[in-house]
Each structure stands twice: as C-alpha cells, then as structure tokens.
Scaffold this active site. Structure first.
Site, PDB file in Angstrom:
ATOM      1  N   GLY A 433       0.846  -1.187   0.000  1.00 39.36           N
ATOM      2  CA  GLY A 433       0.000   0.000   0.000  1.00 39.36           C
ATOM      3  C   GLY A 433       0.876   1.229   0.000  1.00 39.36           C
ATOM      4  O   GLY A 433       1.993   1.214   0.517  1.00 39.36           O
ATOM      5  N   GLY A 435       0.538   5.717  -0.098  1.00 40.92           N
ATOM      6  CA  GLY A 435      -0.370   6.851  -0.122  1.00 40.92           C
ATOM      7  C   GLY A 435       0.199   7.983   0.685  1.00 40.92           C
ATOM      8  O   GLY A 435       1.386   7.976   1.032  1.00 40.92           O
ATOM      9  N   GLY A 436      -0.643   8.938   0.961  1.00 40.43           N
ATOM     10  CA  GLY A 436      -0.192  10.111   1.683  1.00 40.43           C
ATOM     11  C   GLY A 436       0.297   9.776   3.064  1.00 40.43           C
ATOM     12  O   GLY A 436       1.127  10.475   3.630  1.00 40.43           O
ATOM     13  N   GLY A 438       2.084   7.267   3.904  1.00 39.68           N
ATOM     14  CA  GLY A 438       3.385   6.619   3.867  1.00 39.68           C
ATOM     15  C   GLY A 438       3.311   5.359   3.030  1.00 39.68           C
ATOM     16  O   GLY A 438       2.524   5.266   2.105  1.00 39.68           O
ATOM     17  N   VAL A 440       3.264   0.990   3.055  1.00 37.22           N
ATOM     18  CA  VAL A 440       3.061  -0.205   3.865  1.00 37.22           C
ATOM     19  C   VAL A 440       3.708  -1.404   3.179  1.00 37.22           C
ATOM     20  O   VAL A 440       3.482  -1.647   1.995  1.00 37.22           O
ATOM     21  CB  VAL A 440       1.566  -0.488   4.072  1.00 37.22           C
ATOM     22  CG1 VAL A 440       1.389  -1.708   4.959  1.00 37.22           C
ATOM     23  CG2 VAL A 440       0.886   0.707   4.695  1.00 37.22           C
ATOM     24  N   LYS A 454       4.400  -0.393   8.571  1.00 44.39           N
ATOM     25  CA  LYS A 454       3.992   0.909   8.051  1.00 44.39           C
ATOM     26  C   LYS A 454       5.095   1.921   8.276  1.00 44.39           C
ATOM     27  O   LYS A 454       5.515   2.149   9.407  1.00 44.39           O
ATOM     28  CB  LYS A 454       2.727   1.337   8.773  1.00 44.39           C
ATOM     29  CG  LYS A 454       2.139   2.596   8.257  1.00 44.39           C
ATOM     30  CD  LYS A 454       0.724   2.679   8.735  1.00 44.39           C
ATOM     31  CE  LYS A 454       0.186   4.072   8.574  1.00 44.39           C
ATOM     32  NZ  LYS A 454      -1.176   4.157   9.012  1.00 44.39           N
ATOM     33  N   ASP A 550      -9.892   9.262  10.938  1.00 43.89           N
ATOM     34  CA  ASP A 550      -9.797   8.960   9.514  1.00 43.89           C
ATOM     35  C   ASP A 550     -10.618   7.719   9.205  1.00 43.89           C
ATOM     36  O   ASP A 550     -10.136   6.768   8.631  1.00 43.89           O
ATOM     37  CB  ASP A 550      -8.327   8.781   9.124  1.00 43.89           C
ATOM     38  CG  ASP A 550      -8.109   9.010   7.635  1.00 43.89           C
ATOM     39  OD1 ASP A 550      -9.074   9.448   6.962  1.00 43.89           O
ATOM     40  OD2 ASP A 550      -7.022   8.742   7.146  1.00 43.89           O
TER      41      ASP A 550
END
Ligand SMILES: *[C@@H]1O[C@H](CO)[C@@H](O)[C@H](O)[C@H]1NC(C)=O
Ligand SMILES: *[C@@H]1O[C@H](CO)[C@@H](O)[C@H](O)[C@H]1NC(C)=O
Ligand SMILES: *[C@@H]1O[C@H](CO)[C@@H](O)[C@H](O)[C@H]1NC(C)=O
Ligand SMILES: *[C@@H]1O[C@H](CO)[C@@H](O)[C@H](O)[C@H]1NC(C)=O
Ligand SMILES: *[C@@H]1O[C@H](CO)[C@@H](O)[C@H](O)[C@H]1NC(C)=O
Ligand SMILES: *[C@@H]1O[C@H](CO)[C@@H](O)[C@H](O)[C@H]1NC(C)=O
Ligand SMILES: *[C@@H]1O[C@H](CO)[C@@H](O)[C@H](O)[C@H]1NC(C)=O
Ligand SMILES: *[C@@H]1O[C@H](CO)[C@@H](O)[C@H](O)[C@H]1NC(C)=O
Ligand SMILES: *[C@@H]1O[C@H](CO)[C@@H](O)[C@H](O)[C@H]1NC(C)=O
Ligand SMILES: *[C@@H]1O[C@H](CO)[C@@H](O)[C@H](O)[C@H]1NC(C)=O
Ligand SMILES: *[C@@H]1O[C@H](CO)[C@@H](O)[C@H](O)[C@H]1NC(C)=O
Length: 755
Positions: A433, A435-436, A438, A440, A454, A550
């Site tokens: 993964g 994204g913003g 970081g 994973v 992460k 979130d």
C-alpha cells in the site's frame, strides 16, 4: 618494468577520477551541435531547441518532441506541439520549464460565483511527468478546496489542499500552511494533470471579503506567498512549472533491442532510467559533454583547459585524453602529479624497485582502505540507529513497557535489522500500500508471522511523548475488530509501526470492485457496519477519548471470514475533551470529512460519527464517496444520499444486490441511522455508542425506537466493558492531543490505500 608501472599509475588515476567524479556539464556554455541538421531551427528567441526537440518532422526524434515557435512582432514564444503550453527553457538533463494557466474561481460577498470557473488542464502525453521535487501544488484563497487529478502508475490520482482564513490578520507572508495559502507536494510519476477548484459545502456564512480562489502547480522557487496575492493573482494567468521528459515508454534494455529507434546515438553516450517519469534518457559518458541524442553530439572535455576539472599540480604537465586526462611530473621528479595525491617529489623514480613489491603494496593498501571504510560505515550506521532510537523516544517507550510488564500484551520494540530481514530489505515487491500516509510493506517474521509494516511520515520531535503513549494505547487494544499493533521500530529516522497482516483487502475494494461487490451480501454489509460501529464506540468508553480521525472504507480491512478489522488507529491521538484545536489543513479524507470541521476547525467525537455515516451510505449504495463524474451538487456521496432521502428516492440509489436481498424495512432503518449520522451539526448526531446499539439491534432483528431522538440516551457500557479495559486505563499521563500524524497528508483518493 617502467611500462608496467605507468600502466599501474594509469589505473590509479582512473580510480581517482571515478571516485572524485563531478559533473560540471551544466556550467559550460554549449559549444557543441544541438540540432539534428544544419537547417533545423535551433533557437526561438533566446530559447534553444536541442534535439530530440524540433520544429519539423525532419528535425524532431518523434512527434512527442514537436515544438512550435510563434514569432509575432519582435516577441518569440515557444509552444509544445500545437498546444498553448508555453516553454521557456529546455534542458538536456530532462526538464522543461513551462508556463501553465492557473485555475481560478471568483465569488462575491454573498458567496455567489461571479465568473465561470476556470479549470487548468496540463494536457500532457505520457512522456511528460510533473517534476516532484521542483513543484508544489498551491491553493490560494478563502475556503478554497483545490483538487489535482492526474494519472499515477496507471491509476487515477487525486490530491487536495484546503486553504482558508478567518481574518486578514491570519495571513503571513511566505507561509503556506493552510491560512490563505496551502501547499503540498505531489509524488513521482504523476502525469496528465487537471486542476480544479471546489468548495465542498456552501460556506457563504464565513465569507469575509470578496475575492477569488486559485489553484496551480508552480515551481516552488518561483512563487512566494504574499497576502496581496489573494487579490493580485487575478492579473496573472500563467505561472512557471517544471516537467520531466523522457524518451519512449520502455526501459533502456527494451529500447536497445531496436537499434533504429534507440535514441542514445553517440558511442560515448549512455542510457539511464530517469528518477521521475517513464521511458529512458541518455547522457554523455564521463569526460564528455554535449547532446547525447546526436551521433556527433558528445564531445571530449579538455580537462587540461580548466583548473577545476583536473588535479594536476602543474597544468603544463596535464595531458588530455579521450574522456579523461593524465598528469605527469617534470624531469627529475616522480609521483602522480596530482594535488591531493602524491604530487611530484624530487628524486629518482620508484621504477627501479621491484614491481611485484609495489603492486602488492598497492593491493594491500586498497584492501586496508576498503576494510577501514566498511568498518567506519558500520560503526556510523550503528551510531545512527542509536541516535534515531533516542530521538524517537526509545527510552521512554522502554521505561513504560517495563512498568507494565505484568500485562499480557506488551509492545514489542523491533530492531531495524529484524524488519529489514522481514521485508527483504524493504524490497519494492513487498509494498502492499502506498499513499499520503506513507508506505506499507508486507513482512515475514522469523516465527512465521506475517505482518504489515507501516513506514509513515515524520514525527514531530515535540510530540514524541504523545506518539509513544499512543503506540502503547493502540497496542493495548486487543479486539477482534481492530488491526492489532504488534510493536514498532524506533531505530530509523521515521519510526516504523508493525501491525498484524490482514489478508483479504479493504472494505473499499470489496465495495467498489464490481467482481468482489457481488460477494458482499447485505447481511455481511450490515455486520461490517455494526462491527465497525462497536469499535468506534470505544472512544466514548475511554477516560481519555480516542478519536479515530480517519474513518473510511479504505481503513476497514476484512479477513477471510469478512470480519471487519478497523485499522489506522495510529492516526488517532489522545484528545482530552477541551483540547481539540488543530491546524487548518484538511486531515481527514475528502468526502468523509465532517463539514463542521471546515467551519470550526475542530475534530470531535462526532466527526467520527459523520465519517462512519458516510461509510454506511457507501455500504448501502456501493457508490463512490467522491465522484467528479456526478453533477456538482452530488459529487459528495453524503449530499447525494441526503437529497435522495429528502425526495423519498432511497430505493433508487441503493446497490442492486442490496436492494434485492435486503428487507425493505431494515434498509430504511439503516438509512435513517446513516442520515442521523450525517447531520451537519455535530450536536444533532447521535453518539457512536447509540449508533452501535442501533445497528446491533437491527442486525439481530430487534426493534428499536430509533426515530425518537432524545429518548434512550442513557445507554450503558455496551460491549465495551472488559474488551477495552486496556485502553481505558491508560491516559494516566494526561497527555494532550497530537501524536502521530499519519493523516497530515492532505487527501488521497482512488489510491486503494490500506494494506
Ligand atoms: C530570454 O530573454 C528574456 C528577456 O530578454 C530573459 O528574461 C530570459 O531569462 C531569457 N531566457 C533564457 C533561457 O536565456
Ligand atoms: C517591439 O517593437 C516595438 C516597435 O517596433 C517597440 O515599441 C517595442 O518596445 C518592442 N518590444 C520589445 C519587447 O522589444
Ligand atoms: C449559499 O447559501 C446562501 C444562503 O444560505 C445562498 O444565498 C447562496 O446563494 C448560496 N451560494 C451558493 C454558491 O450556492
Ligand atoms: C480562463 O482561462 C483562459 C485560458 O485558458 C483565459 O483566456 C480566460 O481569460 C480565463 N477566464 C477567466 C474568467 O479567468
Ligand atoms: C482532464 O480533463 C479532460 C477534459 O475534461 C479529461 O478529458 C481528462 O480525462 C482529464 N484527465 C484526468 C487525468 O482527469
Ligand atoms: C479515472 O477517471 C476517469 C474520469 O476522470 C474515469 O472515467 C475512470 O473510470 C477512472 N478510472 C478508474 C480506474 O477509476
Ligand atoms: C504576490 O504578491 C506579491 C506582493 O504584491 C507580488 O510581488 C507577487 O508578484 C505576487 N505573486 C504573483 C505570482 O503574482
Ligand atoms: C509503449 O510504446 C509502444 C510503442 O512505442 C506502444 O505501442 C504502447 O502503447 C506504449 N505503451 C504505453 C503504456 O503507453
Ligand atoms: C523499431 O523502430 C522503428 C522506428 O520507430 C519502427 O518503425 C520499427 O517497427 C521498430 N521495430 C521493432 C521490431 O519494434
Ligand atoms: C526536477 O527538476 C530539477 C531541476 O529543476 C532536477 O534537478 C531534478 O533532477 C528533477 N527531478 C527529477 C526526479 O527528475
Ligand atoms: C580533484 O580535484 C577536485 C576539483 O578540484 C577536488 O574536488 C578533488 O578533491 C580532487 N581530488 C584529489 C584526489 O585530489
């Protein structure tokens, strides 16, 4: 004998040059051919047009590199293809500086749009990518939500930045932290960008003065924010940005296969993969300069002409060679003739000594040097690890862990080495993964456990204590519907968090991937909603409330039995009730974000309720949370849902399987729950505890008098006793807000997210 020694010297010289190589190509003015043929236009005004760029079919390498020179009166302007993208500089290192239209959106005092909104399109083919280091996505205005859409690794990419201000005094020269100006960087490999401006809600009640909102990509060094820009930008239509270009779309190896189309024509040129963008680029080899795309483009650099390029003690004894140079010593001297080397020493040459001795001496020296170098490097690495460990609050964590040794779930502190081994040295193939928040990675621990590691954004050193507290709190949560935090590693600059690996993807994928969505029956959807609600109800039970901050479908993972596992409690922080002040940037994810937050700037427990409401609507309708393909009023799923409810059209927007399988009465009740969660005013929303109860009740087929609000307020404990006791007894430090800011990134959509 003498000959052999010279050979050795040459070898050494080459080694020294390689070791101290320094590109100085950009400093010298072009005195080499740049265009393909003598009759090709190589200038437009004072802008040079080097091959592969060209103004005609005979002069460019491929149609991608067509440029047009527009000479009106005494002014020359260069454009890419036949577009309105104006080029001001072409660099053979792979950059173009272009002038780009800015997006604008103007309102009057009453919040009424006074001019048609102007979007900005950077229509670029795949060979142009936005340079991620030189540019910043910038939004200027009041309640301005700037959105940048593009293509990123073959997927749609969206990021937003939100700028607002409450009075003119908020604005600070040069500061783009969200007040009047918001800036964010974009990742590598973004192309074909569109920039639009939007306001997610109608904010007319907070309008203070009449102005316009603007959004643009701009070369960071070319733009410094000034409060006046809120008004004076309307006279500016274009600003500079840097884009990276490359050739073709394959790798160097693929390109070499076809000799006729391979662009690195010169024998002294080499092919390399650009740091950003697709395809390949060429550069002249070490010791050559010029245009690597032309057959006669790379020319030898005469190092002996420039004091900065050679290290000879005496420039008179410098001899230029193809791609390199040699230093010599005057008669009667010996040595390598180099500054910083052995220089020239008066006396007999060492040539008379046995060559074998010298060469073995040199070898021994090299070996010793290598060994020393490696040893030092290892020592330095160990030191760095220790430093980061301390800096990241390692001692504090150790102390806290030892204090609560008795409890069964202790936080593990992993070493960097352990995690390196687990992820094959953070191999790109292990990324699950991005994204913003970081990156994973998937990792395999020696005891065969599979984990998700992460690597997040940096932690503010002032908030280390909160970060540590949070690690402890979150790792104490041992609940079947929460992704377990196993521990962390503090030996790296950015702390790494280690979670249980959940193998069945995110709820987001299960809802929005057509193939998966049909295996997600209504019963399961309701179960997932109820499970998620239960976990979120956690915050009201803890003495120091935990706001998730979130909540979104991409943060709800599913295991093989489709049991919900809420992740990213790492993004939540301990927030005492009176201290919810935060900075102005958007922290949640677009579409899930509490509208009240935009006005009050405060995230409360009720913000999670709102976001959860959006997730329930997502489960009901299977629709995307934000879709720019829907009419403006219905871009946000919450708005679409609320207006459908108002007009009694609920059944029209439900997902078809849900519609078929669901009990109509039950569906209406769940929709009512969602609706109540989506109240604009936080106070009007029910508590998470109540939502959890209601969903649980609906799932079990019980009847609950949901509609009568105000009733039933005193619901107790509910599912929280026992299971969350770990979380409840923390908060002993009275720690205040903000620990680990994984949501500091603005907004990322359609990136899959999660693990
Ligand atoms: C071209 O000339 C203009 C003005 O004469 C100047 O501002 C600009 O920097 C020049 N561009 C280059 C690439 O030299
Ligand atoms: C272009 O030429 C006109 C007259 O021929 C002159 O007035 C003007 O200043 C010139 N502009 C530039 C940018 O040189
Ligand atoms: C925003 O709301 C106000 C009143 O609530 C209304 O007068 C105005 O037209 C609305 N603005 C837009 C852009 O919809
Ligand atoms: C919108 O942008 C175009 C260029 O794309 C420009 O010509 C036009 O003046 C702009 N309109 C407004 C209202 O700013
Ligand atoms: C940008 O906008 C154009 C015109 O609306 C559209 O065709 C294109 O698909 C958009 N590109 C992206 C990446 O959203
Ligand atoms: C990307 O966006 C375009 C419109 O901008 C849309 O048509 C397309 O379906 C999107 N693709 C994905 C994979 O979401
Ligand atoms: C922003 O405002 C300052 C001060 O008025 C001005 O010098 C600058 O040119 C403006 N920036 C842009 C891009 O117009
Ligand atoms: C890569 O280039 C080849 C030929 O140049 C083309 O057929 C292919 O569609 C390109 N692939 C992409 C993803 O652009
Ligand atoms: C090699 O490149 C040329 C020019 O682009 C093209 O015409 C030709 O089809 C390519 N050959 C192969 C085998 O791809
Ligand atoms: C971005 O542009 C700068 C020059 O402005 C260049 O030095 C850098 O290498 C570029 N970045 C990438 C990733 O190509
Ligand atoms: C060679 O010269 C360069 C530039 O003057 C300098 O930076 C470098 O340290 C020198 N190397 C040696 C071995 O003298």
């Amino acid at each position: 004998m003498g000959f052999l020694q010279i050979q050795l010297m040459n070898l050494l010289a080459i080694l020294v040059i390689i070791a101290s190589s320094k590109s100085s190509l950009s400093a010298t003015p072009p005195n080499f051919p740049i265009a393909l043929k003598p009759n090709c236009v190589d200038h437009c005004g004072n802008i040079s047009i080097p091959y592969p760029f060209g103004t005609t079919k005979e002069c460019y390498q491929s149609p991608d590199f067509l440029v047009t020179c527009d000479q009106t009166f005494n002014q020359s302007k260069l454009f890419l293809w036949n577009s309105n993208i104006e080029i001001t500089d072409i660099s053979l290192d792979g950059q173009l500086r272009v002038l780009q239209f800015i997006a604008s959106d103007c309102y009057d005092r009453n919040g009424i749009r006074v001019l048609p909104r102007n979007d900005s399109r950077v229509k670029m083919s795949r060979f142009l990518t936005v340079n991620n280091t030189a540019n910043k996505f910038t939004v200027i205005g009041n309640n301005a939500l700037g959105l940048i859409h593009g293509q990123w690794l073959g997927r749609n990419y969206t990021r937003s930045c939100f700028a607002t201000c409450y009075s003119k005094d908020d604005l600070t020269e040069g500061s783009c932290a969200g007040l009047g100006c918001c800036q964010t960087s974009i990742p590598e490999q973004v192309s074909e960008v569109n920039i639009t401006l939007d306001s997610f809600q109608n904010f007319s009640n907070v309008w203070l003065f009449k102005q316009c909102n603007y959004a643009f990509l701009v070369e960071e060094s070319a733009f410094r924010f000034s409060p006046e820009n809120l008004t004076n930008l309307r006279y500016v239509t274009k600003l500079p940005m840097v884009v990276d270009w490359a050739i073709g779309n394959g790798t160097c190896e693929e390109a070499r296969m076809n000799a006729s189309s391979y662009a690195c024509k010169n024998v002294n040129s080499k092919c390399y993969k650009p740091g950003n963008g697709y395809g390949y680029r060429c550069s002249c080899s070490e010791g050559y300069q010029g245009n690597p795309y032309l057959i006669d483009g790379c020319q030898d650099v005469n190092e002996c002409e420039d004091l900065h390029l050679n290290n000879c003690t005496d420039i008179k004894h410098c001899e230029n060679t193809k791609g390199s140079f040699q230093c010599a010593c005057p008669k009667g001297y010996h040595g390598d003739g180099r500054k910083g080397g052995r220089g020239c020493i008066r006396g007999e040459s060492l040539a008379f000594k046995p060559v074998a001795g010298i060469s073995s001496g040199i070898i021994v020296l090299l070996v010793v040097a290598c060994w020393l170098h490696l040893g030092l490097k290892r020592r330095r690495q160990t030191k760095m690890r220790q430093m980061f460990f301390l800096q990241n609050g390692g001692m504090l964590l150790q102390e806290k862990i030892s204090r609560r040794e008795r409890s069964s779930n202790t936080t593990t502190i992993f070493s960097e080495l352990e995690l390196q081994n687990a992820t094959n040295n953070f191999d790109n193939n292990m990324i699950i993964g991005k994204g913003g928040f970081g990156i994973v990675y998937k990792g395999f621990l020696p005891d065969n456990r599979i984990v998700a590691i992460k690597k997040s954004k940096e932690v503010d050193p002032n908030q280390i204590e909160q970060f540590i507290n949070e690690v402890i709190v979150v790792s104490q949560i041992n609940h079947r519907n929460v992704v377990k935090l196993l521990g962390c590693c503090l030996e790296t600059q950015v702390p790494l968090l280690v979670y249980d690996f959940i193998n069945n993807g995110t709820l987001f994928e299960h809802i929005h991937n057509k193939a998966k969505a049909c295996f997600l029956p209504w019963e399961t959807r309701l179960k997932i909603a109820a499970e998620t609600a239960n976990v979120l109800a956690l915050h009201s039970a803890a003495s120091t409330p935990i706001i998730h901050r979130d909540v979104k479908s991409a943060n709800i993972l599913l295991d093989h039995t489709l049991t919900a596992k809420v992740s990213d409690f790492g993004a939540s922080r301990l927030v005492p009730l009176d201290q919810t002040q935060m900075c102005t940037l958007v922290h949640g994810t677009l579409g899930y974000l509490d509208p009240e937050y935009m006005l009050t700037n405060q995230l409360t427990e009720k913000s999670d309720v709102y976001s959860f409401g959006v997730v329930v609507v997502e489960l009901l309708t299977g629709k995307e949370v934000v879709s720019f393909n829907r009419p403006e009023k219905e871009r946000g799923l919450a708005n679409l849902f609320l207006s459908a409810m108002k007009e009694d059209r609920l059944f029209e927007i439900l997902e078809e399987n849900v519609m078929r399988e669901g009990n109509k009465k039950q569906l209406i009740k769940v929709a009512m729950v969602a609706k109540s969660c989506l109240h604009v005013k936080g106070d009007d929303r029910p508590s998470m505890k109540k939502v959890a109860m209601e969903l649980q009740g609906l799932m079990l087929g019980e009847k609950h008098p949901w509609v009568q609000r105000g009733h039933d307020e005193e619901v107790k404990g509910f599912l929280l006793e026992g299971e969350f006791s770990g979380a409840i007894n923390v908060g002993e430090d009275n720690s205040t807000s903000i620990g680990f800011d994984s949501a500091k990134d603005h907004v990322i959509l359609s990136m899959g997210g999660g693990r």
